[in-house]
Design an enzyme around this catalytic site. Sequence first.
Site, PDB file in Angstrom:
ATOM      1  CB  CYS A 319      19.345 -57.147 -30.225  1.00 25.23           C
ATOM      2  SG  CYS A 319      20.127 -57.639 -31.784  1.00 25.23           S
ATOM      3  CG  HIS A 403      17.430 -52.854 -32.720  1.00 26.25           C
ATOM      4  ND1 HIS A 403      18.321 -52.360 -31.784  1.00 26.25           N
ATOM      5  CD2 HIS A 403      18.061 -53.892 -33.318  1.00 26.25           C
ATOM      6  CE1 HIS A 403      19.448 -53.058 -31.826  1.00 26.25           C
ATOM      7  NE2 HIS A 403      19.307 -53.992 -32.751  1.00 26.25           N
ATOM      8  CD  GLU A 405      16.587 -49.375 -30.823  1.00 28.87           C
ATOM      9  OE1 GLU A 405      17.539 -49.642 -31.570  1.00 28.87           O
ATOM     10  OE2 GLU A 405      15.900 -50.249 -30.259  1.00 28.87           O
TER      11      GLU A 405
END
Length: 431
Positions: A319, A403, A405
């Site tokens: 990001c 992202h 995760e």
Amino acid sequence: MGVNAMGFSLRINSSVCFTQNPPKPSSKPRFLTVRCSLPLSSDGSATGLAERPWKVADARLVLEDGSIWRAKSFGASGTQVGEVVFNTSLTGYQEILTDPSYAGQFVLMTNPHIGNTGVNFDDEESRQCFLAGLVIRSLSINTSNWRCAETLGDYLAKRNIMGIYDVDTRAITRRLRQDGSLIGVLSTEQSKSDEQLLEMSRSWDIVGVDLISGVTCNAPYEWVDETKSEWDFNSDGRDRETYRVVAYDFGIKHNILRRLASYGCKITVVPSTWPAEETLKMKPDGVLFSNGPGDPSAVPYAVETVKKILGKVPVFGICMGHQLLGQALGGKTFKMKFGHHGGNHPVRNLRNDRVEISAQNHNYAVDPASLPDGVEVTHVNLNDGSCAGLAYPALNIMSLQYHPEASPGPHDSDCAFREFIELMKSTKRAA
């Protein structure tokens, strides 16, 4: 205190009343007159009236385009300014609330029903809520979840975060899509006029503001927590070799750290201003540049840190980290019209032609045309064609704009952590 009386009368057509002895049919309707009176206080207001059993509109969202949206408040009260963005996630509002990348922003949830699962203390993505406020259509009046520890309204109130509901979130979303992200002011203060709030929205800007300094940690610390076994979803085929990783905290989410730890990393988290020289003294196997809020051009110190580390050890940018890597490589970043915020963004991996449904939260992007030769665009957002991933094999660089995760979101991109492990492993063996 002197008390006056306020009287009123009500005329009722007796022919349509339900009584035990209805009147005989008549050519002329008969009316019953009921007279009532209420005591008045000295200021002329009625006394003895019961409170309304429903909440009335007591808040305003004033946008810089001049539109005013009446709503009901929950959470904290007061006046707050921020950039309004919309998030298309269906679930995971607690992870969104605690994502530091939302610092300085009002998050509008396009999913209309929010709050039904309450909040718990396991799903938080950082030490506090950093967003400016929450805008939703419908606030659940009760909660139903086995992990619920608190209602959403109580949670926000304790953390001094403003929220509004019963507002037309679809209309605001259409406005943001047409006109781009807008600065707005949330207020429950009736003493402030609409004109004052409008002036506040037009005199504040988020572009060029260093928001990272307000969310980063104050000192280095070690992170050891892995993803809990009941939540781990991709544990097959991992080797248990340990890799030392230094993670720059530009607003890092806890689940990025948990996923790295689950893949065998020993992690030291450092502040955003941590000198590159000190990082290299730690002799890490790799360096992570994390997610974070705001404009990457507002943090030139971070870009300089990235430049000094490139080529020394493998690096992984997520990001904000991806954008800083783009600038450090000589590329440019730009502000998007309304950004990407949600857990359902399709991304194409150009290396294997695989499509991943990803979790995203960013208002800036890297311009791939500005990147030097040798830098490879590895991922593309299928909604608008923007750059979603980079690689520079010559310097052991990889990055993603989104992202991997998730938290909240799908797990399609978790393999990126494995790729980072493989990058560190191959570099370590070649040394």
